[in-house]
Design an enzyme around this catalytic site. Structure first.
Site, PDB file in Angstrom:
ATOM      1  N   ASP A 212       0.873  -1.190   0.000  1.00 52.23           N
ATOM      2  CA  ASP A 212       0.000   0.000   0.000  1.00 52.23           C
ATOM      3  C   ASP A 212       0.897   1.223   0.000  1.00 52.23           C
ATOM      4  O   ASP A 212       2.125   1.093  -0.137  1.00 52.23           O
ATOM      5  CB  ASP A 212      -0.953  -0.018   1.207  1.00 52.23           C
ATOM      6  CG  ASP A 212      -2.263   0.709   0.919  1.00 52.23           C
ATOM      7  OD1 ASP A 212      -2.195   1.890   0.525  1.00 52.23           O
ATOM      8  OD2 ASP A 212      -3.343   0.124   1.071  1.00 52.23           O
ATOM      9  N   HIS A 300      -3.007   3.104  -4.600  1.00 49.71           N
ATOM     10  CA  HIS A 300      -2.448   2.778  -3.278  1.00 49.71           C
ATOM     11  C   HIS A 300      -0.976   2.418  -3.392  1.00 49.71           C
ATOM     12  O   HIS A 300      -0.517   1.438  -2.808  1.00 49.71           O
ATOM     13  CB  HIS A 300      -3.236   1.625  -2.630  1.00 49.71           C
ATOM     14  CG  HIS A 300      -4.535   2.070  -2.028  1.00 49.71           C
ATOM     15  ND1 HIS A 300      -4.658   2.461  -0.721  1.00 49.71           N
ATOM     16  CD2 HIS A 300      -5.767   2.206  -2.577  1.00 49.71           C
ATOM     17  CE1 HIS A 300      -5.917   2.819  -0.473  1.00 49.71           C
ATOM     18  NE2 HIS A 300      -6.613   2.673  -1.588  1.00 49.71           N
ATOM     19  N   GLU A 356      -9.898   2.529  -5.292  1.00 49.39           N
ATOM     20  CA  GLU A 356      -9.591   3.940  -5.040  1.00 49.39           C
ATOM     21  C   GLU A 356      -8.435   4.485  -5.876  1.00 49.39           C
ATOM     22  O   GLU A 356      -7.629   5.260  -5.374  1.00 49.39           O
ATOM     23  CB  GLU A 356      -9.285   4.145  -3.552  1.00 49.39           C
ATOM     24  CG  GLU A 356     -10.459   3.788  -2.668  1.00 49.39           C
ATOM     25  CD  GLU A 356     -10.183   3.977  -1.176  1.00 49.39           C
ATOM     26  OE1 GLU A 356     -11.043   4.561  -0.501  1.00 49.39           O
ATOM     27  OE2 GLU A 356      -9.133   3.517  -0.702  1.00 49.39           O
TER      28      GLU A 356
HETATM   29  C1  ACM Z   1     -10.892  -0.353   0.691  1.00 47.14           C
HETATM   30  O1  ACM Z   1     -11.380  -0.183   1.823  1.00 47.14           O
HETATM   31  N1  ACM Z   1     -10.295   0.670   0.074  1.00 47.14           N
HETATM   32  C2  ACM Z   1     -10.951  -1.610  -0.006  1.00 47.14           C
END
Ligand code: ACM
Ligand code: ZN
Length: 721
Positions: A212, A300, A356
Site C-alpha cells: 500500500d 495505493h 480507489e
Molecule cells: C478499501 O477499503 N479501500 C478496499
C-alpha cells in the site's frame, strides 16, 4: 487417557424407582442449572453455532488431556492427513495415537462418501458414554469436528461433554478475515497467533494486504529494492495517515530481522521474508486456512512509486499513488512480481486490489491517452479496466484467478474475476447479478477498524461505531434477493462465495489493539459464514461470546471487554421532548432550500454518524437552518450538537451564529458563544453549541459558513426550551 462417566445401574426395582424420581428431579433442575445437571456441555455452546444437533439419552463423556485417538478410513494418507496427525498431537488436548489393542477415546473416520453431505468441511460428531466418533469426507471436516470438541470440552469445568449427535457443515465456502499489515506492520508470530484463533472459529481464508502507500511488506527476489526502500519510514505512520503529513521513507535499517516489527523511535516498519510467508502458509494449511496475498494495482502505490519513480505518469501528478497505465515497464514489473507471488502462495486466488485509483493523472498523461487511443477505450475508467483485464489474463495464464475490490467492476469486468465487495453491498450484488463470484465484506457491517463501543472510551478508530450486534446482523443474501425482485432465482446464490471482515490498520498501533478490534467481532463473522440461514439469535450469540472471550483471554489474546459494553448513546435511545420537536424546519445550503425534519424529530444522534438518519450531513458551504415554532413563545435555551472528529475531518464549525425573530423577517442575533478547539485534537466527540437565553420568539435561525474553514460535518438536533 480418558475417563468414562458412568452411571451405576443396580437392578432392584426399588432402586429403579428412586433413579426415576432422581432423574425427573434432575430434569426439572436442569432448567435452572443448565449443563451442570444434564451432565456436561452441550452443542449450543459451540461458536459458530452448529447446523444440527440432538441430545442422547443422558450421560456424558469426560474428555481429558492426552486422550487417545485413531484415524481410520481411506482419507488418512497423504500430506493433509499427516499434517492433521501432527496437529492432533500438538493441539490443546495433546492427543496421542491409540495403541493397536486399545479402544481409542476418539475414533476419526475420514474418506470419500463417509458422509452424505459433500460440502467441504462437513462432519458428524457422536458423543457417547463409551467414547467419541467423528466422520468426515475430508480432513477439513475432521479438523472442524475437533474444534467443536475442544469448545465443548472447555465449556465444562471438568471437561464433560453431554452425549449427543452433531451434524454440521459450513454455510459458505469462504469465511475470511483481511489483515492490513501495511499501515502498521504486524510480525510473523502475531499472524500465526491469529491464525490459531481463526481456526478455532472455523474460518478458512486469511487475506494479507501486503502492499500500500505506507509500505511494501513482502521481500521478493525479483524486486529486492521494494523492501530495502519501501518497507520503512519515519515513525509513526499513524501521524501520516490521520494527520495527512507527507510520508518520509527510510532505507532498511542494518540488523533488521525479517518478520518482526522495527521501531527505534525514528524509523518504523518491517516486512516478511519468503521464508516467513512459507511458514505462515504451512501453519495456516494445517488449520485449514488458505492465505490470499494482495498486491495493490494500480492505486495505493506510494511505496512503489518511491522506489520506482519512473512508474509515474508523464506530466503533472495530481495524485501521488497511482501508476501509469501507458507505460509497458509498469506491466513488466507487475508480471514478474505476480509470477513470484503466485509461485509462493498455493491459493488459487491472487488479490490485485484495484480500489480507489484516482484517475486524474491518466487524464493528463500523454502515454495513458495514447493507450486509450490505441486500445480504442472510451475513457480512464476503461483504461483501469484494461489494466485489470491484462493482469487477469496473466494470472489466468498461470492457472490462478484474480480477485479484486469492487472498483474492478468500473469500465467493465472480465468474465472470470471474483469481486470483493466493500463499498456497501451494492457492488457485490451487481457483480452476482452479472454471474461473477463475490465475497461480501461491506464496510457498513464488516469493517473492523471502526469503533465498537461508545467512542469516548475507545481507541481512535477510522469510523465511529460498528458494534458487535450490527456486525452479527448482516445477512448477505437479503440484498441480493431484494435487488433481483421478481427475477430472483436461488441458483444465483452459488456466486456468493462467502464473507470477510477487514481490519485496516491506519489507527491500529499495537498488536493488542489489533486483537481488540478483531475479537469478538470476528466471532460474529465466523458465525455468519458458518451457521445456517435463519439461525441467528443475538442474545444466545452474545452469551457464547462472553464465555469465548474469557477463554481466549486465558490463551493470551486481548479482546474487547464485551461484558462492560456501554452500547448505544444513552442520550439517543428515545426522543428528547423540547419546543422544537415537530416544528417546521428548513435547511438552506448552497442556495438550495430543503425540509430538515431530521433536526426537529427530537432524536439526538447515536455514535454511528455516516449515513445515519439521526445526523444531518453538511458540506463545505454556507448553511442556514430555520425553525418555525408556530407561535411566539418564551425561550430559555437554544442549542445544537455537532460531531467533532478531526482525525476523520469532521469538525464543529467555528462561526456558528444563532438568531431569533417574532415575524420571520427581522432577526436579532443571540450572544451564544462559538466553539474554539485545539488544533491537534484527534478523538471523536459530540459537542454542544448552545446556551441559555431569555427571549420571546417564533422563529429560530442557526447559521454557519464552513466553506472558509474547509470543514464538513454532522449536526444532530436543534434543542429549544
Ligand atoms: C478499501 O477499503 N479501500 C478496499
Ligand atoms: Zn500515464
Amino acid at each position: 487417557m480418558f475417563t468414562l462417566a458412568t452411571v451405576s445401574h443396580k437392578r432392584t426395582k426399588m432402586k429403579r424407582v428412586i433413579a426415576l424420581i432422581w432423574g425427573f428431579s434432575l430434569y426439572l433442575l436442569s432448567f435452572a442449572a443448565g449443563d451442570a445437571v444434564r451432565g456436561g456441555s452441550t452443542p449450543e455452546r459451540i461458536l459458530p453455532q452448529v447446523a444440527r444437533w440432538v441430545p442422547a439419552n443422558g450421560g456424558s463423556f469426560v474428555l481429558t488431556p492426552a486422550c487417545s485417538y485413531r484415524l481410520e478410513g481411506k482419507g488418512v494418507t497423504g500430506d493433509a492427513a499427516e499434517a492433521f496427525r501432527v496437529y492432533l498431537d500438538n493441539c490443546p488436548l495433546a492427543m496421542r495415537s491409540a495403541d493397536k489393542k486399545e479402544s481409542p477415546a476418539i475414533r476419526i473416520k475420514i474418506g470419500p462418501k463417509t458422509l452424505k453431505d459433500t460440502r467441504e468441511g462437513a462432519y458428524q460428531l457422536i458423543v457417547e458414554r463409551k467414547g467419541i466418533s467423528i466422520q468426515a469426507n475430508g480432513v477439513a471436516g475432521a479438523f472442524y469436528a475437533i474444534q467443536s470438541l475442544l469448545q465443548l470440552q472447555a465449556a465444562d469445568d471438568e471437561g464433560r461433554i453431554a452425549c449427543c449427535k452433531i451434524e454440521d457443515a459450513p454455510r459458505y465456502a469462504y469465511r475470511g478475515l483481511m489483515f492490513d499489515v501495511v499501515r502498521h506492520f504486524h510480525g510473523k508470530d502475531f499472524i500465526l497467533k491469529q491464525i490459531d484463533l481463526m481456526a478455532q472459529l472455523k474460518m478458512n481464508r486469511l487475506h494479507l494486504h501486503l502492499t500500500d502507500n505506507e509500505g511494501w511488506r513482502i521481500a521478493l527476489d525479483c524486486a529486492p529494492e521494494m523492501v530495502r526502500k519501501g518497507a520503512f519510514g519515519e515513525s509513526w505512520w499513524f501521524n501520516h495517515v490521520m494527520s495527512r503529513k507527507p510520508l518520509v521513507f527510510a532505507e532498511e535499517p542494518s540488523g533488521y530481522i525479517p518478520g518482526t516489527v522495527y521501531d527505534d523511535g525514528r524509523v518504523y516498519g518491517g516486512y516478511y521474508s519468503k521464508e516467513d510467508l512459507r511458514e505462515i502458509i504451512a501453519f495456516a494449511a494445517t488449520r485449514q486456512i488458505e492465505i490470499i496475498p494482495e498486491i495493490e494495482f494500480p492505486g495505493h502505490n506510494q511505496a512503489l512509486l518511491h522506489a520506482h519513480p519512473e512508474f509515474f505518469c508523464q506530466g503533472e501528478h495530481k495524485v501521488n499513488n497511482v501508476v501509469c497505465l501507458g507505460k509497458e515497464n509498469v506491466f513488466t514489473f507487475y508480471e514478474k512480481v505476480l509470477e513470484e507471488v503466485m509461485e509462493l502462495f498455493p491459493t488459487q486466488y491472487l488479490h490485485i486490489g484495484g480500489d480507489e485509483a484516482k484517475k486524474s493523472n491518466w487524464n493528463a498523461c500523454p502515454l495513458c491517452q495514447q493507450r486509450i487511443a490505441d486500445e480504442q477505450l472510451k475513457d480512464v475508467y476503461e483504461l483501469q479496466s484494461y489494466g485489470i483485464r491484462r493482469m487477469e489474463k496473466f494470472i489466468n495464464g498461470h492457472g490462478k484467478r484474480l480477485i479484486g475490490w469492487d472498483e474492478i467492476l468500473e469500465g467493465g469486468l472480465s468474465d472470470n474475476a471474483t469481486v470483493m465487495s466493500w463499498r456497501g453491498t451494492e457492488g457485490g450484488v451487481e457483480a452476482i447479478r452479472m454471474n461473477h463470484d463475490v465475497v461480501m465484506s461491506p464496510s457498513t457491517f464488516y469493517y473492523l477498524d471502526f469503533g465498537q463501543d461508545a467512542p469516548y472510551k475507545e481507541p481512535l478508530a477510522f469510523n465511529s461505531y460498528l458494534p458487535l450486534e450490527v456486525v452479527y446482523s448482516y445477512e448477505p443474501e437479503d440484498d441480493i434477493i431484494a435487488a433481483c425482485g421478481e427475477d430472483y432465482d436461488p441458483s444465483i446464490l452459488k456466486h456468493l462465495l462467502g464473507v470477510q471482515g477487514n481490519l485496516w490498520s491506519e489507527c491500529i498501533v499495537s498488536d493488542s489493539q489489533f486483537e481488540y478490534m478483531l475479537y469478538p467481532r470476528a466471532f460474529a463473522i465466523a458465525e455468519n459464514g458458518w451457521s445456517p440461514k435463519g439461525s441467528k439469535n443475538y442474545p444466545a450469540f452474545r452469551e457464547k461470546s462472553l464465555s469465548l472471550i474469557e477463554r481466549v483471554k486465558a490463551q493470551g489474546y486481548h479482546p474487547f471487554e464485551l461484558a462492560s459494553e456501554v452500547g448505544h448513546r444513552p442520550e439517543a435511545v428515545q426522543p428528547v421532548p423540547n419546543l422544537a420537536l415537530g416544528a417546521k424546519a428548513t435547511w438552506t445550503c448552497g442556495g438550495k432550500a430543503e425540509s430538515a425534519d431530521k433536526v426537529v424529530d427530537g432524536w439526538l444522534g447515536d455514535w454511528a454518524i455516516r449515513r445515519n438518519p439521526r445526523w444531518q450531513e453538511f458540506g463545505k458551504k454556507e448553511v442556514t437552518l430555520d425553525v418555525d415554532l408556530g407561535e411566539i413563545k418564551s425561550l430559555h435555551y437554544i442549542g445544537t450538537e455537532f460531531v467533532d472528529y478531526k482525525a476523520r475531518r469532521f469538525c464543529v464549525p467555528a462561526d456558528t451564529e444563532f438568531f431569533v425573530s417574532e415575524d420571520g423577517v427581522h432577526f436579532t442575533p443571540l450572544s451564544i458563544p462559538q466553539m474554539r478547539l485545539s488544533e491537534d485534537r484527534m478523538h471523536f466527540s459530540i459537542l454542544t453549541v448552545g446556551g441559555t437565553v431569555d427571549v420571546r420568539a417564533r422563529y429560530v435561525r442557526l447559521r454557519f459558513n464552513t466553506g472558509k474553514q474547509k470543514v464538513r460535518g454532522y449536526i444532530s438536533e436543534i434543542m429549544i426550551n
